[in-house]
Design an enzyme around this catalytic site. Structure first.
Site, PDB file in Angstrom:
ATOM      1  N   GLU A  11     -82.557  -0.285 -28.049  1.00 16.17           N
ATOM      2  CA  GLU A  11     -83.039   0.036 -26.711  1.00 16.17           C
ATOM      3  C   GLU A  11     -83.936   1.257 -26.644  1.00 16.17           C
ATOM      4  OE1 GLU A  11     -79.743  -0.514 -27.432  1.00 16.17           O
ATOM      5  OE2 GLU A  11     -78.655  -1.087 -25.628  1.00 16.17           O
ATOM      6  N   ASP A  84     -76.751  -2.272 -27.387  1.00 18.56           N
ATOM      7  CA  ASP A  84     -75.409  -1.692 -27.261  1.00 18.56           C
ATOM      8  C   ASP A  84     -74.304  -2.745 -27.334  1.00 18.56           C
ATOM      9  OD1 ASP A  84     -76.363   0.847 -27.119  1.00 18.56           O
ATOM     10  OD2 ASP A  84     -76.168   1.052 -24.951  1.00 18.56           O
ATOM     11  N   ASP A  86     -71.810  -4.020 -25.685  1.00 17.64           N
ATOM     12  CA  ASP A  86     -71.061  -4.348 -24.474  1.00 17.64           C
ATOM     13  C   ASP A  86     -71.758  -5.521 -23.775  1.00 17.64           C
ATOM     14  OD1 ASP A  86     -73.329  -3.203 -23.391  1.00 17.64           O
ATOM     15  OD2 ASP A  86     -72.328  -1.440 -22.596  1.00 17.64           O
ATOM     16  N   GLU A  88     -73.666  -5.660 -21.141  1.00 18.21           N
ATOM     17  CA  GLU A  88     -75.064  -5.411 -20.793  1.00 18.21           C
ATOM     18  C   GLU A  88     -75.940  -5.453 -22.040  1.00 18.21           C
ATOM     19  OE1 GLU A  88     -77.669  -2.400 -17.977  1.00 18.21           O
ATOM     20  OE2 GLU A  88     -75.628  -1.850 -18.551  1.00 18.21           O
ATOM     21  N   TYR A 302     -69.403   4.834 -29.605  1.00 16.44           N
ATOM     22  CA  TYR A 302     -69.930   4.277 -28.353  1.00 16.44           C
ATOM     23  C   TYR A 302     -69.123   4.779 -27.166  1.00 16.44           C
ATOM     24  CZ  TYR A 302     -72.105   0.955 -25.197  1.00 16.44           C
ATOM     25  OH  TYR A 302     -72.816   0.397 -24.171  1.00 16.44           O
ATOM     26  N   ARG A 304     -69.015   3.799 -23.846  1.00 22.84           N
ATOM     27  CA  ARG A 304     -68.576   2.957 -22.718  1.00 22.84           C
ATOM     28  C   ARG A 304     -67.398   2.120 -23.192  1.00 22.84           C
ATOM     29  NH1 ARG A 304     -74.248   2.931 -22.234  1.00 22.84           N
ATOM     30  NH2 ARG A 304     -74.945   4.007 -20.350  1.00 22.84           N
ATOM     31  N   HIS A 348     -63.851  -1.728 -27.813  1.00 23.61           N
ATOM     32  CA  HIS A 348     -64.323  -0.719 -28.752  1.00 23.61           C
ATOM     33  C   HIS A 348     -63.257   0.343 -28.943  1.00 23.61           C
ATOM     34  CE1 HIS A 348     -68.109  -2.605 -27.834  1.00 23.61           C
ATOM     35  NE2 HIS A 348     -67.974  -2.275 -26.566  1.00 23.61           N
TER      36      HIS A 348
END
Length: 776
Positions: A11, A84, A86, A88, A302, A304, A348
């Site tokens: 990203e 990432d 997750d 999203e 990570y 989140r 995670h």
């Protein structure tokens, strides 16, 4: 060997730089700069009649990025989508595949829980396919929120005010703040009394202490002066003696490692960072920071996550570090493993440092101030969660008089354990510290030096802070780790809620919108319904629920509620009451009201157009003016030299027309709620982000702190008396940039000087001079 044209898409540029360093020249690493396509902003973008078909469009402004990625993907052998780990991130990878036209046999999905050399290479060596269930869960959330926002918001525009918005999670968060305010308004204080006995051993100079009234066999509440006086009358006729002495050893366990929620809460408490700022800095630490001699290094895992799980490698590394740095006694008998809550996704690990041997103070010079503070918080919390318990010696003394018990207690640290590294912050005020107690024996008589009675009143529940609101959302199962920060940012930006100090208070607009939502769209703001929707989205992720079936079930009821509300509110417009302040208009004497404009909230006279007086919004601060005892206010101004806005604090009677009350107290320093324990004056702290130590400004007080010892102090040059601006603390990165700019300026000046000399000197001399300057 990997194909030389293999492409890795992430990203952000910083993430690309870190991963590129680990993968080497065999890979080309490019950044998508976040999302590349989304639902269009100008319309709903979802064909509901055809089964909730989304109309995804390339994001405007990303044309060059998309074109570059298409060319790179076309000429590459394989394409690794490394967004990432997750929902999203999975959706971004899917959108990249679809938009760039990458065929299935060239598409490889990889994720990194931490961006370290080992993890990056292991992940590249073991890619997988895109997880469509994760993608569908994200699509369901996105379309669900789009439907609520785009179909409900126009109703708010027509019935209340243009520019308003509604959303599943933001509406529930606003409701929490509104209902807490309603509790505070409805709260009726209850009177209660306390009695304190000042006691001492019979033999002089052998120790005194204070004990609090407890009751008889059970705790007694004294609800009036009469009840307190009755106890005092009885006690004054009797005598005090030691009834029971209880000594015991107590231990305290460390807090678990950080999840997204607890990291945001603790950063708010200890560092005064907003959730959005916390996540922004955490993202930088995860993606990679340039360290001297090492290049770009991902410092944390990570960020989140709702899991408390830690990898076996991380646990082993922590054990080795603790035993070598602190000693074997600081490591518990068994390795600590923490269980996540029942509704956690556990996708995670918990948030931890990627390498525990990267001690914050040793890499501080390579980090900005905020990066250092947040990394130290994460590092300390992780290390402490694997350390031994803290041990305290606890002493409790019950003193008896006429059947009444007075109690005193004290605890002292015996073994620091995990507290040598870290202690968890609290939302509430800390408990009052107690003094050490003398060595007493049961049955020992005591002298009473005095009895003190005090009247108290119960306090209403505290307003939510950002930290406590996040905790409430998490406890109710509303939202997920990635939604807490943007939710709070949204309700503040929409002015449904305002921040006063650390407290969140609803505005009249927030209360009106919440009232309408509760009346007409109860499901949207219902805590249980919202939590159940999150659970259903989790089921989509697990492959147990079809995402379009979820949307269809929701939309049937929602559409009916929307149609009914439009009929019931036909022709009606809801007025938002003015938020009346205590400030008086100096032109006409009315109470000023709060208005909103292009640049935020301000105070204005309600008598417009007859009276057009306006002024910046006044924010009342804790404490009292040290000169006259008036309220302390936070004000803003604008520098005449630079045009920049600045903040200062002053007495409410500054510039008052009432000469009898006029006061000139003004300061750049921030008043705090604590009073000096010696003189009782309001204490202050230095402005700026992060935790600051309060100090006393009373020059005649023994606790007075001189200017040069308050932190961040620099002597002012003689020619810079007053710019009216608060000097921001410079970060290490800023210093480096400034140094580069200074060097560049010197170089440019040297070149100009050399150019001037060449016009009067011979060419050969000029060349020689230029060569000498270059060598210098």
């Amino acid at each position: 060997m990997p194909n030389k044209t293999d492409l890795v898409i992430v990203e952000s540029p910083s993430k690309a730089k870190t991963i590129g360093k680990y993968l080497g020249p065999g890979y080309e690493v490019k950044a998508s700069m976040g999302h590349v396509r989304d639902l269009p902003k100008s319309k709903l973008g979802v064909d509901i009649e055809k089964g909730f078909v989304p109309d995804y469009q390339p994001i405007k402004g990303k044309e060059d990025v998309i074109s570059d990625l298409k060319k790179a993907a076309k000429k590459s052998g394989r394409v690794y989508l490394a967004t990432d780990p997750d929902r999203e991130g999975e959706a971004i990878s899917w959108h990249l595949k679809e938009l760039l036209g990458i065929p299935d046999d060239k598409t490889y999905r990889v994720t990194f829980n931490e961006i370290t050399r080992n993890v990056v290479n292991q992940s590249i060596a073991a890619p997988r396919a895109i997880d469509q269930d994760l993608v569908d869960a994200q699509q369901a959330r996105r379309i669900l929120d789009r439907i609520v926002g785009y179909e409900l918001s126009p109703l708010l525009w027509k019935k209340i005010r243009r520019g308003l918005s509604a959303g599943r999670v933001q509406s529930v968060a606003t409701r929490l703040v509104v209902e807490r305010e309603e509790e505070i308004r409805a709260f009726v204080p209850q009177e209660y009394w306390s009695i304190e006995a000042d006691l001492a051993r019979v033999a002089p100079n052998l120790g005194s202490f204070k004990a609090q009234f407890h009751g008889r066999d059970k705790k007694m509440e004294l609800h009036s002066r009469e009840e307190a006086e009755q106890v005092l009358a009885t006690v004054r006729q009797g005598s005090f003696s030691v009834a029971k002495v209880k000594r015991q050893e107590k231990s305290r366990q460390p807090a678990p490692p950080f999840t997204t929620s607890t990291l945001q809460q603790e950063a708010s408490r200890k560092l005064n960072m907003s959730p959005a700022r916390t996540m922004s800095i955490a993202q930088q630490l995860y993606e990679g920071v340039e360290l001297s001699g090492q290049g770009a290094v991902g410092l944390i895992t990570y960020m989140r996550t709702d899991s408390l799980r830690l990898s076996e490698e991380a646990l082993a590394a922590a054990k080795d570090f603790i035993q070598h740095r602190y000693g074997g006694e600081y490591y518990p008998a068994q390795t600590r493993r923490f269980k996540a809550k029942g509704n956690a996704q556990d996708a995670h690990e918990a948030i931890r440092p990627s390498d525990v041997t990267l001690v914050p103070d040793e890499i501080k010079k390579d980090l900005t101030s905020e990066q250092y503070k947040l990394y130290k918080l994460i590092w300390s919390r992780f290390l402490s969660c694997q350390m031994a318990n803290a041990v305290y010696d606890s002493l409790s003394i019950d003193v008896e008089n006429s059947g009444y018990i007075f109690r005193a207690s004290h605890s002292s640290l015996k073994f620091s354990g995990f507290t040598a590294v870290y202690e968890e912050g609290k939302d509430e005020d800390e408990e009052e510290k107690t003094s050490p107690l003398p060595d007493l024996k049961e049955g020992e008589p005591l002298d009473c030096r005095g009895l003190k009675e005090d009247q108290h009143f119960t306090q209403p529940p505290a307003r939510y802070s950002e930290a406590s609101l996040i905790r409430a959302l998490e406890e109710k199962g509303i939202g997920r780790p990635s939604t807490y920060a943007p939710t709070i940012t949204t309700i503040l930006n929409r002015e449904y809620v305002v921040k006063e100090g650390k407290a969140l208070r609803p505005t009249p607009l927030g209360e009106v919108v919440t009232g309408l939502m509760k009346d007409k769209f109860n499901d949207i703001v219902d805590y249980a319904f919202t939590a159940q929707m999150e659970e259903r989205l989790d089921k989509v992720e697990e492959g147990d629920v079809n995402w379009k079936a979820l949307l269809n079930d929701f939309y049937g009821d929602f559409s009916a509620e929307l149609h009914k509300a439009e009929q019931e509110l036909d022709g009606e417009r809801i007025k938002v009451p003015d938020e009346v302040s205590e400030e008086i208009c100096p032109q006409c004497g009315r109470n000023l009201v709060v208005k909103s404009g292009r640049f935020g909230r301000f105070l204005a006279c309600p008598g417009w157009p007859e009276c057009d007086f306006t002024m910046p919004l006044v924010v009342e601060m804790p404490g009292k003016c040290p000169k006259c005892g008036g309220r302390l206010l936070k004000r803003t101004g604008k520098s005449k030299k630079t045009g920049k806005q600045y903040t200062y604090y002053c007495c409410e009677w500054v510039n008052s027309k009432d000469e009898a009350r006029k006061c000139d107290f003004m300061t750049w320093d921030v008043p705090v709620k604590d009073n000096c324990p010696v003189c009782g004056w309001t204490m202050f702290k230095k402005p700026g982000k992060g935790a600051k130590k309060p100090y006393c400004i009373n020059e005649v007080c023994s606790n007075f702190t001189p200017e040069e010892k308050r932190g961040g102090w620099k002597p002012k040059p003689a020619d810079s008396a007053d710019t009216g601006e608060e000097k921001a603390e410079k970060k290490p990165a800023a210093k480096k940039t400034a140094a580069k700019k200074t060097a560049a300026t010197k170089t440019a000046t040297a070149k100009k000087t050399a150019a001037k000399k060449t016009t009067t000197a011979k060419k050969s001399t000029a060349k020689k001079s230029g060569a000498e300057k270059a060598e210098g």
